[in-house]
Design a protein around this motif. Structure first.
Motif, PDB file in Angstrom:
ATOM      1  N   ILE A  14       0.638  -1.363   0.011  1.00 58.83           N
ATOM      2  CA  ILE A  14       0.364  -0.112  -0.128  1.00 58.83           C
ATOM      3  C   ILE A  14       0.838   1.000   0.054  1.00 58.83           C
ATOM      4  CG2 ILE A  14      -1.556   0.957   0.957  1.00 58.83           C
ATOM      5  CD1 ILE A  14      -3.220  -1.109   0.310  1.00 58.83           C
ATOM      6  N   GLU A  15       2.595   1.385   0.578  1.00 59.35           N
ATOM      7  CA  GLU A  15       2.569   2.657   0.716  1.00 59.35           C
ATOM      8  C   GLU A  15       4.126   2.384  -0.170  1.00 59.35           C
ATOM      9  OE1 GLU A  15       4.534   2.831   4.875  1.00 59.35           O
ATOM     10  OE2 GLU A  15       2.646   2.675   5.607  1.00 59.35           O
ATOM     11  N   GLU A  16       4.036   1.652  -1.018  1.00 59.19           N
ATOM     12  CA  GLU A  16       4.959   1.515  -2.323  1.00 59.19           C
ATOM     13  C   GLU A  16       5.407   3.143  -3.303  1.00 59.19           C
ATOM     14  OE1 GLU A  16       7.133   0.046  -4.190  1.00 59.19           O
ATOM     15  OE2 GLU A  16       6.588  -1.807  -2.871  1.00 59.19           O
ATOM     16  N   PRO A  17       6.057   3.463  -2.995  1.00 63.21           N
ATOM     17  CA  PRO A  17       6.350   5.441  -3.738  1.00 63.21           C
ATOM     18  C   PRO A  17       5.826   5.032  -4.926  1.00 63.21           C
ATOM     19  CG  PRO A  17       8.098   4.030  -2.686  1.00 63.21           C
ATOM     20  CD  PRO A  17       7.320   3.128  -2.591  1.00 63.21           C
ATOM     21  N   ILE A  18       4.998   4.707  -5.927  1.00 61.10           N
ATOM     22  CA  ILE A  18       4.675   4.989  -7.412  1.00 61.10           C
ATOM     23  C   ILE A  18       2.848   4.861  -7.085  1.00 61.10           C
ATOM     24  CG2 ILE A  18       4.470   2.343  -7.791  1.00 61.10           C
ATOM     25  CD1 ILE A  18       4.922   5.630 -10.481  1.00 61.10           C
ATOM     26  N   CYS A  19       2.420   3.825  -5.901  1.00 60.21           N
ATOM     27  CA  CYS A  19       1.347   3.921  -5.655  1.00 60.21           C
ATOM     28  C   CYS A  19       0.774   5.017  -5.030  1.00 60.21           C
ATOM     29  CB  CYS A  19       0.606   2.430  -4.887  1.00 60.21           C
ATOM     30  SG  CYS A  19       1.315   0.985  -5.675  1.00 60.21           S
ATOM     31  N   VAL A  20       1.801   5.542  -4.059  1.00 57.04           N
ATOM     32  CA  VAL A  20       0.705   6.779  -3.699  1.00 57.04           C
ATOM     33  C   VAL A  20       1.292   8.101  -4.594  1.00 57.04           C
ATOM     34  CG1 VAL A  20       2.349   8.674  -1.831  1.00 57.04           C
ATOM     35  CG2 VAL A  20       2.221   5.980  -1.645  1.00 57.04           C
ATOM     36  N   GLU A  21       2.654   7.569  -5.941  1.00 55.84           N
ATOM     37  CA  GLU A  21       2.923   8.750  -5.904  1.00 55.84           C
ATOM     38  C   GLU A  21       1.773   9.303  -7.042  1.00 55.84           C
ATOM     39  OE1 GLU A  21       5.908   9.825  -9.938  1.00 55.84           O
ATOM     40  OE2 GLU A  21       5.907   8.874  -8.480  1.00 55.84           O
ATOM     41  N   LEU A  22       1.226   7.776  -7.192  1.00 55.94           N
ATOM     42  CA  LEU A  22       0.095   7.967  -9.078  1.00 55.94           C
ATOM     43  C   LEU A  22      -1.505   7.764  -8.028  1.00 55.94           C
ATOM     44  CD1 LEU A  22       0.888   5.044 -11.190  1.00 55.94           C
ATOM     45  CD2 LEU A  22       0.995   6.799 -11.244  1.00 55.94           C
ATOM     46  N   GLY A  23      -1.772   7.655  -6.970  1.00 55.28           N
ATOM     47  CA  GLY A  23      -2.693   7.864  -5.825  1.00 55.28           C
ATOM     48  C   GLY A  23      -3.169   9.719  -5.930  1.00 55.28           C
ATOM     49  N   LYS A  24      -1.922  10.184  -5.476  1.00 58.62           N
ATOM     50  CA  LYS A  24      -2.319  11.957  -5.321  1.00 58.62           C
ATOM     51  C   LYS A  24      -2.082  12.464  -6.651  1.00 58.62           C
ATOM     52  CE  LYS A  24       1.011  12.054  -1.910  1.00 58.62           C
ATOM     53  NZ  LYS A  24       2.558  12.972  -1.479  1.00 58.62           N
ATOM     54  N   TYR A  26      -3.959  10.874  -9.522  1.00 57.03           N
ATOM     55  CA  TYR A  26      -5.438  10.856  -9.599  1.00 57.03           C
ATOM     56  C   TYR A  26      -6.497  11.040  -9.002  1.00 57.03           C
ATOM     57  CZ  TYR A  26      -3.302   8.604 -14.075  1.00 57.03           C
ATOM     58  OH  TYR A  26      -2.581   8.195 -15.313  1.00 57.03           O
ATOM     59  N   GLY A  27      -5.624  11.821  -7.709  1.00 61.24           N
ATOM     60  CA  GLY A  27      -6.598  11.416  -6.666  1.00 61.24           C
ATOM     61  C   GLY A  27      -7.516  10.635  -6.380  1.00 61.24           C
ATOM     62  N   LYS A  28      -6.373   9.423  -5.808  1.00 63.14           N
ATOM     63  CA  LYS A  28      -7.227   7.982  -5.572  1.00 63.14           C
ATOM     64  C   LYS A  28      -6.060   7.765  -4.209  1.00 63.14           C
ATOM     65  CE  LYS A  28     -10.227   7.965  -9.052  1.00 63.14           C
ATOM     66  NZ  LYS A  28     -11.592   7.665  -8.452  1.00 63.14           N
ATOM     67  N   THR A  29      -6.801   6.589  -3.439  1.00 63.31           N
ATOM     68  CA  THR A  29      -5.608   6.065  -2.228  1.00 63.31           C
ATOM     69  C   THR A  29      -4.750   5.009  -3.685  1.00 63.31           C
ATOM     70  OG1 THR A  29      -7.300   4.358  -2.685  1.00 63.31           O
ATOM     71  CG2 THR A  29      -7.926   6.430  -0.850  1.00 63.31           C
ATOM     72  N   SER A  30      -3.777   5.342  -3.058  1.00 62.55           N
ATOM     73  CA  SER A  30      -3.188   4.376  -3.506  1.00 62.55           C
ATOM     74  C   SER A  30      -3.751   2.510  -3.021  1.00 62.55           C
ATOM     75  CB  SER A  30      -1.659   3.316  -2.338  1.00 62.55           C
ATOM     76  OG  SER A  30      -0.993   4.461  -2.199  1.00 62.55           O
ATOM     77  N   ALA A  31      -4.560   2.022  -2.889  1.00 59.97           N
ATOM     78  CA  ALA A  31      -5.502   0.755  -3.231  1.00 59.97           C
ATOM     79  C   ALA A  31      -5.947   0.631  -3.624  1.00 59.97           C
ATOM     80  CB  ALA A  31      -6.228   0.905  -1.594  1.00 59.97           C
ATOM     81  N   ASP A  63     -13.269   5.438 -13.257  1.00 57.37           N
ATOM     82  CA  ASP A  63     -12.901   6.788 -13.385  1.00 57.37           C
ATOM     83  C   ASP A  63     -11.906   7.801 -14.054  1.00 57.37           C
ATOM     84  OD1 ASP A  63     -12.119   7.641 -11.108  1.00 57.37           O
ATOM     85  OD2 ASP A  63     -13.295   8.972 -10.620  1.00 57.37           O
ATOM     86  N   PHE A  64     -10.996   6.726 -14.283  1.00 61.09           N
ATOM     87  CA  PHE A  64      -9.783   6.912 -14.660  1.00 61.09           C
ATOM     88  C   PHE A  64      -8.754   5.815 -15.738  1.00 61.09           C
ATOM     89  CE2 PHE A  64      -8.551   5.531 -10.728  1.00 61.09           C
ATOM     90  CZ  PHE A  64      -7.362   4.821 -10.741  1.00 61.09           C
ATOM     91  N   THR A  65      -7.289   5.920 -15.543  1.00 60.72           N
ATOM     92  CA  THR A  65      -7.442   4.998 -16.227  1.00 60.72           C
ATOM     93  C   THR A  65      -5.421   5.817 -16.660  1.00 60.72           C
ATOM     94  OG1 THR A  65      -8.923   4.665 -18.509  1.00 60.72           O
ATOM     95  CG2 THR A  65      -6.409   4.066 -18.805  1.00 60.72           C
ATOM     96  N   LEU A  66      -4.885   3.912 -16.320  1.00 59.75           N
ATOM     97  CA  LEU A  66      -3.422   4.696 -15.781  1.00 59.75           C
ATOM     98  C   LEU A  66      -2.976   4.521 -16.672  1.00 59.75           C
ATOM     99  CD1 LEU A  66      -2.753   1.632 -12.654  1.00 59.75           C
ATOM    100  CD2 LEU A  66      -2.995   4.366 -12.365  1.00 59.75           C
ATOM    101  N   THR A  67      -2.119   5.168 -17.681  1.00 60.68           N
ATOM    102  CA  THR A  67      -0.783   5.433 -18.813  1.00 60.68           C
ATOM    103  C   THR A  67      -0.368   3.769 -18.708  1.00 60.68           C
ATOM    104  OG1 THR A  67       1.412   5.650 -18.221  1.00 60.68           O
ATOM    105  CG2 THR A  67      -0.835   7.809 -18.734  1.00 60.68           C
ATOM    106  N   ASP A  68       0.290   3.423 -20.195  1.00 60.83           N
ATOM    107  CA  ASP A  68       1.255   2.463 -20.213  1.00 60.83           C
ATOM    108  C   ASP A  68       1.926   2.053 -19.722  1.00 60.83           C
ATOM    109  OD1 ASP A  68      -0.790   0.923 -22.044  1.00 60.83           O
ATOM    110  OD2 ASP A  68       0.276   2.019 -23.854  1.00 60.83           O
ATOM    111  N   ASP A  69       3.182   3.284 -19.380  1.00 56.04           N
ATOM    112  CA  ASP A  69       4.245   3.973 -18.949  1.00 56.04           C
ATOM    113  C   ASP A  69       3.734   2.891 -16.855  1.00 56.04           C
ATOM    114  OD1 ASP A  69       7.142   4.357 -18.634  1.00 56.04           O
ATOM    115  OD2 ASP A  69       6.169   6.405 -17.600  1.00 56.04           O
ATOM    116  N   GLU A  70       2.454   4.258 -16.295  1.00 53.63           N
ATOM    117  CA  GLU A  70       2.426   3.506 -15.124  1.00 53.63           C
ATOM    118  C   GLU A  70       2.091   2.229 -15.223  1.00 53.63           C
ATOM    119  OE1 GLU A  70       0.701   7.928 -14.687  1.00 53.63           O
ATOM    120  OE2 GLU A  70      -1.181   6.794 -15.219  1.00 53.63           O
ATOM    121  N   MET A  71       1.475   2.152 -15.854  1.00 55.88           N
ATOM    122  CA  MET A  71       0.941   0.147 -15.467  1.00 55.88           C
ATOM    123  C   MET A  71       2.262  -0.706 -16.143  1.00 55.88           C
ATOM    124  SD  MET A  71      -2.374  -0.106 -15.705  1.00 55.88           S
ATOM    125  CE  MET A  71      -2.419  -2.387 -16.257  1.00 55.88           C
ATOM    126  N   THR A  72       3.387  -0.066 -16.521  1.00 54.27           N
ATOM    127  CA  THR A  72       4.611  -1.259 -16.600  1.00 54.27           C
ATOM    128  C   THR A  72       4.958  -0.786 -15.139  1.00 54.27           C
ATOM    129  OG1 THR A  72       5.146  -1.442 -19.067  1.00 54.27           O
ATOM    130  CG2 THR A  72       7.060  -0.933 -17.841  1.00 54.27           C
TER     131      THR A  72
END
Length: 104
Positions: A14-24, A26-31, A63-72
């Motif tokens: 849950i605290e993985e930096p990439i998940c926290v960064e993307l949460g900010k 997209y206005g979402k939680t890491s989960a 209501d959002f989509t992760l980019t290919d780079d984010e998915m990778t």
């Protein structure tokens, strides 16, 4: 199928930096970021919670989509750790289980 897609509440996931960064971003939680990644990968996602707020949040990922780079970047987090382990016997029992209304 993703059983325990949130790692049974594993804080390191849950605290993985990439998940926290993307949460900010997209206005979402890491989960929610983790669940969205699973859905975009085409997995059936089965998050569990008894907390009504968490259940609502778990559904609020369309209501959002992760980019290919984010998915990778998220895919590269794979540590080969499984949160759901089973025996073949348990799988057979699970596959043959029927709810009471189907036993008639």
């Amino acid at each position: 199928m993703s059983w325990y897609p949130l790692g049974h509440g594993d804080k390191s996931l849950i605290e993985e930096p990439i998940c926290v960064e993307l949460g900010k971003k997209y206005g979402k939680t890491s989960a929610q970021i983790i669940l969205r990644w699973h859905v975009q990968m085409g997995f059936v996602v089965i998050p569990g919670s008894k907390n009504v707020s968490h259940i609502k949040d778990n559904l609020d990922i369309f209501d959002f989509t992760l980019t290919d780079d984010e998915m990778t970047k998220i895919a590269k987090l794979d540590k080969g750790l499984r949160y759901y382990n089973h025996t073949d016997e348990q799988l057979v029992q699970f596959a043959s289980w029927k709810p009471d209304f189907e036993k008639a």
